[in-house]
Design a protein around this motif. Structure first.
Motif, mmCIF file in Angstrom:
data_model
loop_
_atom_site.group_PDB
_atom_site.id
_atom_site.type_symbol
_atom_site.label_atom_id
_atom_site.label_comp_id
_atom_site.label_asym_id
_atom_site.label_seq_id
_atom_site.Cartn_x
_atom_site.Cartn_y
_atom_site.Cartn_z
ATOM 1 N N ARG A 96 -1.298 9.533 18.602
ATOM 2 C CA ARG A 96 -0.824 10.885 18.290
ATOM 3 C C ARG A 96 -1.939 11.769 17.727
ATOM 4 O O ARG A 96 -2.069 12.927 18.107
ATOM 5 C CB ARG A 96 0.347 10.792 17.313
ATOM 6 N N HIS A 97 -2.751 11.231 16.842
ATOM 7 C CA HIS A 97 -3.718 12.060 16.131
ATOM 8 C C HIS A 97 -5.144 11.994 16.666
ATOM 9 O O HIS A 97 -5.922 12.922 16.445
ATOM 10 C CB HIS A 97 -3.708 11.706 14.643
ATOM 11 N N LEU A 98 -5.486 10.891 17.361
ATOM 12 C CA LEU A 98 -6.850 10.752 17.866
ATOM 13 C C LEU A 98 -6.909 10.544 19.375
ATOM 14 O O LEU A 98 -7.989 10.471 19.947
ATOM 15 C CB LEU A 98 -7.559 9.586 17.160
ATOM 16 N N GLY A 99 -5.752 10.401 20.029
ATOM 17 C CA GLY A 99 -5.720 10.226 21.483
ATOM 18 C C GLY A 99 -6.127 8.843 21.953
ATOM 19 O O GLY A 99 -6.449 8.650 23.126
ATOM 20 N N ILE A 100 -6.102 7.844 21.060
ATOM 21 C CA ILE A 100 -6.511 6.483 21.410
ATOM 22 C C ILE A 100 -5.300 5.714 21.938
ATOM 23 O O ILE A 100 -4.279 5.629 21.274
ATOM 24 C CB ILE A 100 -7.114 5.755 20.193
ATOM 25 N N GLY B 188 -2.660 4.375 6.372
ATOM 26 C CA GLY B 188 -2.728 3.183 5.534
ATOM 27 C C GLY B 188 -3.665 2.113 6.070
ATOM 28 O O GLY B 188 -3.572 0.948 5.673
ATOM 29 N N MET B 189 -4.579 2.489 6.953
ATOM 30 C CA MET B 189 -5.505 1.515 7.532
ATOM 31 C C MET B 189 -6.728 1.291 6.658
ATOM 32 O O MET B 189 -7.361 0.237 6.737
ATOM 33 C CB MET B 189 -5.905 1.945 8.950
ATOM 34 N N ILE B 190 -7.085 2.293 5.853
ATOM 35 C CA ILE B 190 -8.216 2.183 4.933
ATOM 36 C C ILE B 190 -7.853 2.858 3.616
ATOM 37 O O ILE B 190 -6.912 3.658 3.555
ATOM 38 C CB ILE B 190 -9.512 2.815 5.503
ATOM 39 N N THR B 191 -8.618 2.554 2.593
ATOM 40 C CA THR B 191 -8.431 3.191 1.293
ATOM 41 C C THR B 191 -9.236 4.489 1.240
ATOM 42 O O THR B 191 -10.161 4.706 2.045
ATOM 43 C CB THR B 191 -8.919 2.279 0.163
ATOM 44 N N LYS B 192 -8.918 5.319 0.280
ATOM 45 C CA LYS B 192 -9.697 6.555 0.076
ATOM 46 C C LYS B 192 -11.141 6.222 -0.278
ATOM 47 O O LYS B 192 -12.064 6.925 0.128
ATOM 48 C CB LYS B 192 -9.058 7.406 -1.014
ATOM 49 N N GLU B 193 -11.328 5.118 -1.012
ATOM 50 C CA GLU B 193 -12.686 4.704 -1.383
ATOM 51 C C GLU B 193 -13.486 4.321 -0.141
ATOM 52 O O GLU B 193 -14.674 4.664 -0.041
ATOM 53 C CB GLU B 193 -12.638 3.530 -2.371
ATOM 54 N N LYS B 194 -12.861 3.602 0.784
ATOM 55 C CA LYS B 194 -13.553 3.226 2.021
ATOM 56 C C LYS B 194 -13.897 4.478 2.821
ATOM 57 O O LYS B 194 -15.005 4.612 3.338
ATOM 58 C CB LYS B 194 -12.678 2.277 2.864
ATOM 59 N N ALA B 195 -12.954 5.419 2.916
ATOM 60 C CA ALA B 195 -13.206 6.670 3.641
ATOM 61 C C ALA B 195 -14.394 7.401 3.031
ATOM 62 O O ALA B 195 -15.301 7.844 3.752
ATOM 63 C CB ALA B 195 -11.958 7.552 3.613
ATOM 64 N N ARG B 196 -14.412 7.507 1.727
ATOM 65 C CA ARG B 196 -15.494 8.203 1.030
ATOM 66 C C ARG B 196 -16.825 7.513 1.287
ATOM 67 O O ARG B 196 -17.844 8.170 1.537
ATOM 68 C CB ARG B 196 -15.194 8.258 -0.474
ATOM 69 N N THR C 103 -13.595 14.589 14.160
ATOM 70 C CA THR C 103 -14.874 14.331 13.508
ATOM 71 C C THR C 103 -14.714 13.053 12.692
ATOM 72 O O THR C 103 -13.607 12.518 12.572
ATOM 73 C CB THR C 103 -15.232 15.484 12.548
ATOM 74 N N TYR C 104 -15.797 12.576 12.099
ATOM 75 C CA TYR C 104 -15.674 11.434 11.197
ATOM 76 C C TYR C 104 -14.759 11.775 10.030
ATOM 77 O O TYR C 104 -13.989 10.932 9.572
ATOM 78 C CB TYR C 104 -17.051 10.989 10.695
ATOM 79 N N VAL C 105 -14.825 13.010 9.555
ATOM 80 C CA VAL C 105 -13.955 13.443 8.466
ATOM 81 C C VAL C 105 -12.495 13.339 8.898
ATOM 82 O O VAL C 105 -11.645 12.820 8.165
ATOM 83 C CB VAL C 105 -14.299 14.875 8.003
ATOM 84 N N ARG C 106 -12.191 13.799 10.102
ATOM 85 C CA ARG C 106 -10.821 13.745 10.619
ATOM 86 C C ARG C 106 -10.367 12.294 10.808
ATOM 87 O O ARG C 106 -9.243 11.937 10.473
ATOM 88 C CB ARG C 106 -10.739 14.518 11.946
ATOM 89 N N ILE C 107 -11.244 11.455 11.350
ATOM 90 C CA ILE C 107 -10.903 10.043 11.548
ATOM 91 C C ILE C 107 -10.602 9.398 10.200
ATOM 92 O O ILE C 107 -9.626 8.662 10.062
ATOM 93 C CB ILE C 107 -12.031 9.294 12.294
ATOM 94 N N ALA C 108 -11.412 9.682 9.191
ATOM 95 C CA ALA C 108 -11.178 9.139 7.845
ATOM 96 C C ALA C 108 -9.821 9.585 7.316
ATOM 97 O O ALA C 108 -9.076 8.782 6.737
ATOM 98 C CB ALA C 108 -12.296 9.579 6.899
ATOM 99 N N GLU C 109 -9.477 10.845 7.533
ATOM 100 C CA GLU C 109 -8.180 11.373 7.082
ATOM 101 C C GLU C 109 -7.032 10.643 7.773
ATOM 102 O O GLU C 109 -6.068 10.214 7.135
ATOM 103 C CB GLU C 109 -8.111 12.871 7.382
ATOM 104 N N VAL C 110 -7.145 10.489 9.087
ATOM 105 C CA VAL C 110 -6.093 9.821 9.861
ATOM 106 C C VAL C 110 -5.937 8.368 9.419
ATOM 107 O O VAL C 110 -4.826 7.897 9.156
ATOM 108 C CB VAL C 110 -6.377 9.913 11.380
ATOM 109 N N LEU C 111 -7.051 7.642 9.314
ATOM 110 C CA LEU C 111 -6.985 6.225 8.934
ATOM 111 C C LEU C 111 -6.419 6.056 7.527
ATOM 112 O O LEU C 111 -5.649 5.123 7.272
ATOM 113 C CB LEU C 111 -8.369 5.578 9.032
ATOM 114 N N THR C 112 -6.768 6.954 6.633
ATOM 115 C CA THR C 112 -6.242 6.898 5.263
ATOM 116 C C THR C 112 -4.741 7.175 5.269
ATOM 117 O O THR C 112 -3.958 6.439 4.658
ATOM 118 C CB THR C 112 -6.981 7.894 4.350
#
Length: 193
Positions: free
Chosen positions: A180-184, A20-28, A8-17
């Motif tokens: 590993r986490h998103l299959g990309i 180290g690809m995005i900040t928690k603020e960007k995810a939020r 989900t978008y929530v899962r993608i945000a968790e993985v990217l955070t």
């Protein structure tokens, strides 16, 4: 991070955070904008990769009609350079058409400077309505920051239906985490023209 959770978008945000690809603020921020569908499962692999654009770690190369591709390349290069956080700048863009009197001509050469270094890429698209996908990929790969372990790579497409190409800015380790986490999966770089 477990890879058994629905994507989900929530899962993608968790993985990217976590990668180290995005900040928690960007995810939020992205999740606030996507609140209506942030927890809905994303089933198609292409849609998962496409979602990376909303988190500012990817740019999309459109396979559909873009109208005036000669002008669209400049926008695309600017968007990709912005993902580097200022490490890469694009300036002095110009498109030299093979036939300057033909508005529909897509043949020519794209010229621009990347951090002051002049670059050019031959464009071999018969119509000015569509991008030369290979040349666009090469130009964006050339924007990979030299003093940074991240580089641009194109998401690998599988199947008979071709969607937009998604170019992601990530390190080798981050790409492994996305697999590993998103299959990309990613294509090898095209390299210099």
């Amino acid at each position: 991070m477990s890879n058994t959770q629905p994507i989900t978008y929530v899962r993608i945000a968790e993985v990217l955070t976590d990668l180290g690809m995005i900040t928690k603020e960007k995810a939020r921020s992205v999740l606030d904008e996507a609140a209506a569908y942030a927890t809905e499962p994303i089933k198609q692999r292409y849609e998962i990769a496409s979602a990376l654009e909303f988190f500012d770690v990817a740019v999309s190369l459109h396979t559909e009609d873009v109208d005036f591709a000669d002008e669209h390349y400049e926008w695309l290069l600017t968007e990709a350079a912005a993902l580097t956080g200022g490490k890469v700048t694009v300036s002095n863009y110009r498109f030299e058409k093979a036939n300057p009197d033909d508005e529909d001509c897509g043949l020519g050469t794209m010229h621009f400077e990347c951090n002051g270094k002049p670059l050019s890429f031959g464009i071999e698209q018969e119509s000015n309505d569509y991008l030369d996908m290979g040349a666009a990929q090469q130009a964006i790969e050339a924007l990979s920051p030299h003093d940074d372990p991240r580089d641009f790579r194109c998401v690998e497409q599988k199947g008979s239906e071709l969607d937009d190409d998604i170019m992601v800015l990530a390190t080798t380790e981050q790409r492994a985490g996305l697999l590993r986490h998103l299959g990309i999966t990613f294509e090898p770089p095209l390299g210099p023209c």
